[in-house]
Design a protein around this motif. Structure first.
Motif, PDB file in Angstrom:
ATOM      1  N   ILE A 102       0.779  -1.177  -0.033  1.00 36.02           N
ATOM      2  CA  ILE A 102      -0.026   0.102   0.184  1.00 36.02           C
ATOM      3  C   ILE A 102       0.862   1.020   0.152  1.00 36.02           C
ATOM      4  CG2 ILE A 102      -1.474   1.311   1.439  1.00 36.02           C
ATOM      5  CD1 ILE A 102      -2.857  -1.447   2.383  1.00 36.02           C
ATOM      6  N   THR A 103       0.583   2.327  -0.866  1.00 32.56           N
ATOM      7  CA  THR A 103       1.215   3.597  -0.765  1.00 32.56           C
ATOM      8  C   THR A 103       0.124   4.628  -0.707  1.00 32.56           C
ATOM      9  OG1 THR A 103       2.954   2.644  -2.225  1.00 32.56           O
ATOM     10  CG2 THR A 103       2.517   4.667  -2.063  1.00 32.56           C
ATOM     11  N   GLY A 104      -0.288   5.001   0.504  1.00 34.06           N
ATOM     12  CA  GLY A 104      -1.196   5.945   0.709  1.00 34.06           C
ATOM     13  C   GLY A 104      -2.780   5.494   0.538  1.00 34.06           C
ATOM     14  N   GLY A 105      -2.941   4.228   0.456  1.00 26.26           N
ATOM     15  CA  GLY A 105      -4.194   3.516  -0.174  1.00 26.26           C
ATOM     16  C   GLY A 105      -5.223   3.384   0.960  1.00 26.26           C
ATOM     17  N   SER A 106      -6.392   2.831   0.739  1.00 22.01           N
ATOM     18  CA  SER A 106      -7.452   2.774   1.766  1.00 22.01           C
ATOM     19  C   SER A 106      -7.287   1.490   2.649  1.00 22.01           C
ATOM     20  CB  SER A 106      -8.758   2.746   1.143  1.00 22.01           C
ATOM     21  OG  SER A 106      -8.973   3.683   0.060  1.00 22.01           O
ATOM     22  N   ILE A 142      -7.172  10.185   1.414  1.00 22.30           N
ATOM     23  CA  ILE A 142      -7.063  10.272   3.103  1.00 22.30           C
ATOM     24  C   ILE A 142      -6.902  11.745   3.358  1.00 22.30           C
ATOM     25  CG2 ILE A 142      -5.694   9.638   5.154  1.00 22.30           C
ATOM     26  CD1 ILE A 142      -4.742   7.183   3.455  1.00 22.30           C
ATOM     27  N   ASN A 143      -7.773  12.299   4.253  1.00 21.19           N
ATOM     28  CA  ASN A 143      -7.371  13.706   4.946  1.00 21.19           C
ATOM     29  C   ASN A 143      -6.607  13.369   6.052  1.00 21.19           C
ATOM     30  OD1 ASN A 143      -7.457  16.232   5.764  1.00 21.19           O
ATOM     31  ND2 ASN A 143      -9.655  16.559   5.540  1.00 21.19           N
ATOM     32  N   TYR A 144      -5.566  13.910   6.347  1.00 18.75           N
ATOM     33  CA  TYR A 144      -4.627  13.664   7.466  1.00 18.75           C
ATOM     34  C   TYR A 144      -4.976  14.791   8.646  1.00 18.75           C
ATOM     35  CZ  TYR A 144      -2.288  10.567   4.767  1.00 18.75           C
ATOM     36  OH  TYR A 144      -1.735   9.152   4.018  1.00 18.75           O
ATOM     37  N   ASN A 145      -5.765  15.511   7.995  1.00 21.42           N
ATOM     38  CA  ASN A 145      -6.085  16.790   8.879  1.00 21.42           C
ATOM     39  C   ASN A 145      -7.444  16.641   9.786  1.00 21.42           C
ATOM     40  OD1 ASN A 145      -3.838  18.602   7.902  1.00 21.42           O
ATOM     41  ND2 ASN A 145      -4.946  18.026   6.040  1.00 21.42           N
ATOM     42  N   THR A 146      -7.971  15.681   9.664  1.00 17.02           N
ATOM     43  CA  THR A 146      -9.284  15.375  10.519  1.00 17.02           C
ATOM     44  C   THR A 146      -9.198  13.883  10.916  1.00 17.02           C
ATOM     45  OG1 THR A 146     -10.509  14.339   8.671  1.00 17.02           O
ATOM     46  CG2 THR A 146     -10.701  16.424   9.006  1.00 17.02           C
ATOM     47  N   ASP A 187      -1.136  24.485   9.898  1.00 17.36           N
ATOM     48  CA  ASP A 187      -0.002  24.126   8.993  1.00 17.36           C
ATOM     49  C   ASP A 187      -0.519  22.768   8.541  1.00 17.36           C
ATOM     50  OD1 ASP A 187       2.263  23.640   7.395  1.00 17.36           O
ATOM     51  OD2 ASP A 187       3.181  22.820   9.400  1.00 17.36           O
ATOM     52  N   PRO A 188      -1.739  22.674   7.711  1.00 22.56           N
ATOM     53  CA  PRO A 188      -2.371  21.335   7.270  1.00 22.56           C
ATOM     54  C   PRO A 188      -1.467  20.726   6.279  1.00 22.56           C
ATOM     55  CG  PRO A 188      -3.418  23.131   5.978  1.00 22.56           C
ATOM     56  CD  PRO A 188      -2.577  23.692   7.038  1.00 22.56           C
ATOM     57  N   ILE A 189      -1.380  19.280   6.441  1.00 22.79           N
ATOM     58  CA  ILE A 189      -0.634  18.186   5.807  1.00 22.79           C
ATOM     59  C   ILE A 189      -1.482  18.093   4.518  1.00 22.79           C
ATOM     60  CG2 ILE A 189      -0.118  15.890   5.700  1.00 22.79           C
ATOM     61  CD1 ILE A 189      -0.031  15.738   8.676  1.00 22.79           C
ATOM     62  N   LYS A 190      -0.857  17.935   3.598  1.00 25.28           N
ATOM     63  CA  LYS A 190      -1.082  17.662   1.979  1.00 25.28           C
ATOM     64  C   LYS A 190       0.020  16.619   1.773  1.00 25.28           C
ATOM     65  CE  LYS A 190      -3.187  21.649   0.173  1.00 25.28           C
ATOM     66  NZ  LYS A 190      -3.058  22.885  -0.730  1.00 25.28           N
ATOM     67  N   VAL A 191      -0.788  15.678   1.070  1.00 28.94           N
ATOM     68  CA  VAL A 191       0.135  14.332   0.400  1.00 28.94           C
ATOM     69  C   VAL A 191      -0.302  14.111  -0.729  1.00 28.94           C
ATOM     70  CG1 VAL A 191       0.477  11.772   1.063  1.00 28.94           C
ATOM     71  CG2 VAL A 191       0.681  13.400   2.884  1.00 28.94           C
ATOM     72  N   ASN A 192       0.868  13.584  -1.858  1.00 27.80           N
ATOM     73  CA  ASN A 192       0.139  12.694  -3.083  1.00 27.80           C
ATOM     74  C   ASN A 192       1.394  12.005  -3.485  1.00 27.80           C
ATOM     75  OD1 ASN A 192       1.320  13.925  -5.682  1.00 27.80           O
ATOM     76  ND2 ASN A 192       1.041  15.713  -4.151  1.00 27.80           N
ATOM     77  N   PHE A 193       1.123  11.056  -4.057  1.00 27.53           N
ATOM     78  CA  PHE A 193       2.112   9.993  -4.549  1.00 27.53           C
ATOM     79  C   PHE A 193       2.285  10.082  -6.122  1.00 27.53           C
ATOM     80  CE2 PHE A 193       0.495   8.753  -0.609  1.00 27.53           C
ATOM     81  CZ  PHE A 193       1.506   8.576   0.260  1.00 27.53           C
ATOM     82  N   PHE A 194       3.376   9.375  -6.470  1.00 31.42           N
ATOM     83  CA  PHE A 194       3.716   9.527  -7.920  1.00 31.42           C
ATOM     84  C   PHE A 194       2.597   8.796  -8.662  1.00 31.42           C
ATOM     85  CE2 PHE A 194       7.453   8.015  -5.383  1.00 31.42           C
ATOM     86  CZ  PHE A 194       8.162   9.357  -5.552  1.00 31.42           C
TER      87      PHE A 194
END
Ligand code: NG6
Ligand code: CA
Length: 508
Positions: A102-106, A142-146, A187-194
């Motif tokens: 898994i890479t950032g998946g559900s 995924i929203n890491y801020n909630t 300073d919310p987290i934002k993430v994305n993958f290749f």
């Protein structure tokens, strides 16, 4: 009555069969604390109780020498997420198309599925996980801020303190019961993958653009955002205050595991302690630097061994050691270069992480899934060695049986008697998995079907088990899988293929 009704309703939803079966402990139901200590990418030969050599793991050895050391213990898969899925559910990972790295998946465990922690909760246990999760979170981006849900707390854990995927993947933050620790909403987290459409590095430094800013150099993959000098898989912006310190990760998880034990020692508890070592990036605390003479990989193993010793001391000082069953294993076999230049290859010396077994992480050969597998229970388990075949997939049924519950998964086998008394038969047969490919073990024999793809993985340089022919090995005579007997033993091969197809289906 209420409890039984609850179980029946639960089983209908989860598809888990309830069968009437006596516990191995002759119906005397006891409720030991249960701790599964699970390392990441630790090989069969990385534990000195398995392979005396240059690397010493005295604390793991203590568990092995005073408990049962299984010489034929398997993880379900040669990579992490599928193994972890199978361990918690007792279901083969190849049955679940989402059980891949898994890479950032559900979340890949359905919240209606039965799991080891859920079983234990029905028996009054408190359940917790501390460490690496890697089974996915949420059910979409995924929203890491909630609060992040579903996750470990929705599949049976009362308490979770985790990193989401791996140490080499963003976001580099700890998540407790679904909330990122120390998150500043400004300073919310934002993430994305290749692999995502966005593929946005947020204009921040990356391993690809700014290798001069890295203190650990990437070899393959791992050229996204640079966090603490280490380029990661994926991009991350924000969450500055929430970021973990890599060199303190082992101490951090250890402390959380110890706190959990102390807080729950009055109840029976389950702790799933999932260490991040020796997975990349290998970042042992400076006090372990140079201890192995093998560079960061060896040092990280020594650090992990130390953590296990400290956890053991906590059980002892809290007075609960003799009421605690410890199961130790690893999620898959070893790898040296898994994406960073960290001297793992150069400084290996005489050490053999696989203990001489063929292959490694990602491989269908033995070293992919044959891992250290130890059970320890002071006074209760007598020191011994077992050559019986057992898989982590069997822990679901076995633990259920030990605590007197009646849940059984269709793929697992109740080996509680083997785990505790070193008695009874082991598995006759087992499906092995590596990156969705499967092989078959039956008794001393292993059959690997033909698969397309490189024989040796180009970067990690591990033999994957791919070839145009069927492969057949007799592990009793040939534990290192040197001689393919498929041509010499056609009858055996056919027998193996038909038994394999019976479980696996034609479309393997
Ligand atoms: C691979 C990563 C590897 C490791 C692995 C997961 C690359 C090139 N390789 O995709 O470094 O993170 O995933 O390992 O990115 S596991 O033990 O969690 O399964
Ligand atoms: Ca792993």
């Amino acid at each position: 009555m209420k409890k039984n009704l609850f179980r029946i309703v639960l089983s209908l939803f989860s598809g888990v069969f309830i069968i009437s079966c006596d516990s191995i402990l002759n119906k005397k139901i006891i409720q030991p604390n249960i701790i599964i200590i699970y390392t990441d990418d630790l090989g069969y030969g990385d534990v000195s109780a398995y392979k005396k050599g240059t690397l010493n793991t005295p604390n793991i050895d203590k568990l092995a020498n005073e408990g049962i050391r299984f010489n034929n213990g398997y993880s379900s898969s040669a990579t992490c997420s599928p193994s972890r899925y199978a361990l918690l559910t007792g279901i083969y990972p190849w049955r679940n198309p989402r059980a891949k790295i898994i890479t950032g998946g559900s979340l890949i465990i359905d919240t209606t599925e039965m799991t080891i922690p859920k079983i234990l909760k029905t028996q009054g246990y408190r359940t917790g996980i501390v460490g690496k999760w890697h089974l996915g979170l949420g059910s979409g981006k995924i929203n890491y801020n909630t609060n992040i849900s579903p996750g470990p707390n929705q599949i049976g854990f009362d308490y979770s303190h985790i990193m989401a995927d791996t140490q080499d993947r963003v976001p580099c933050v700890y998540i407790e019961n679904g909330d990122v620790i120390n998150l500043d909403q400004n300073d919310p987290i934002k993430v994305n993958f290749f692999h995502e459409k966005e593929n946005n590095d947020y204009g921040l430094p990356t391993g690809l653009k700014n290798p001069e800013l890295t203190t650990m150099k990437w070899h393959h993959g791992h050229n996204g955002s640079i966090i603490n000098g280490i380029p990661r898989i994926g991009y991350m912006k924000g969450g500055e205050k929430a970021r973990w310190s890599d060199i303190d990760m082992a101490d951090h998880f250890l402390k959380k595991a110890q706190d959990y034990i102390k807080e729950n020692k009055e109840n029976p508890f389950f702790l799933y302690y999932t260490l991040q070592q020796p997975h990349v990036p290998r970042t042992p605390h400076p006090r372990f630097e140079g201890k192995s003479g093998m560079g960061p990989r060896g040092d990280a193993i020594i650090e992990a061994d130390w953590c296990i010793g400290e956890l053991y001391k906590t059980l002892k000082s809290e007075g609960i050691l003799d009421n605690t069953l410890i199961i130790f294993s690893s999620d898959n076999g070893p790898v040296l270069n898994d994406g960073y230049y960290d001297d793992a290859v150069e400084k290996l010396g005489e050490h053999t992480p696989s203990g001489g077994l063929r292959g490694g992480k990602y491989s269908l050969f033995e070293a992919g899934t044959k891992v250290p597998f130890i059970t320890y229970w002071k006074e209760k388990i007598k020191p011994g060695v077992s050559n019986k075949i057992i898989s982590q997939i069997d822990l679901f049924n076995s633990i259920s049986s030990i605590v007197g519950a009646e849940y059984r998964s269709k793929d697992g086998i109740d080996f509680s008697n083997l785990i505790i008394n070193n008695q009874g038969k082991g598995r006759k047969e087992l499906i092995l998995e590596a990156s969705t490919r499967t092989a078959y073990r039956n008794g001393d024999w292993v059959m690997i079907p033909p698969y397309n793809g490189p024989a040796i993985a180009p970067n990690v340089k591990i033999e994957l088990g791919n070839s145009t022919d069927f492969k057949l090995y007799n592990l009793k005579e040939d534990p290192y899988q040197k001689t393919n007997l498929s041509k010499k033993e056609p009858e055996k091969l056919n027998e193996m293929i038909s038994s394999f197809v019976k479980i696996r289906g034609e479309s393997f």
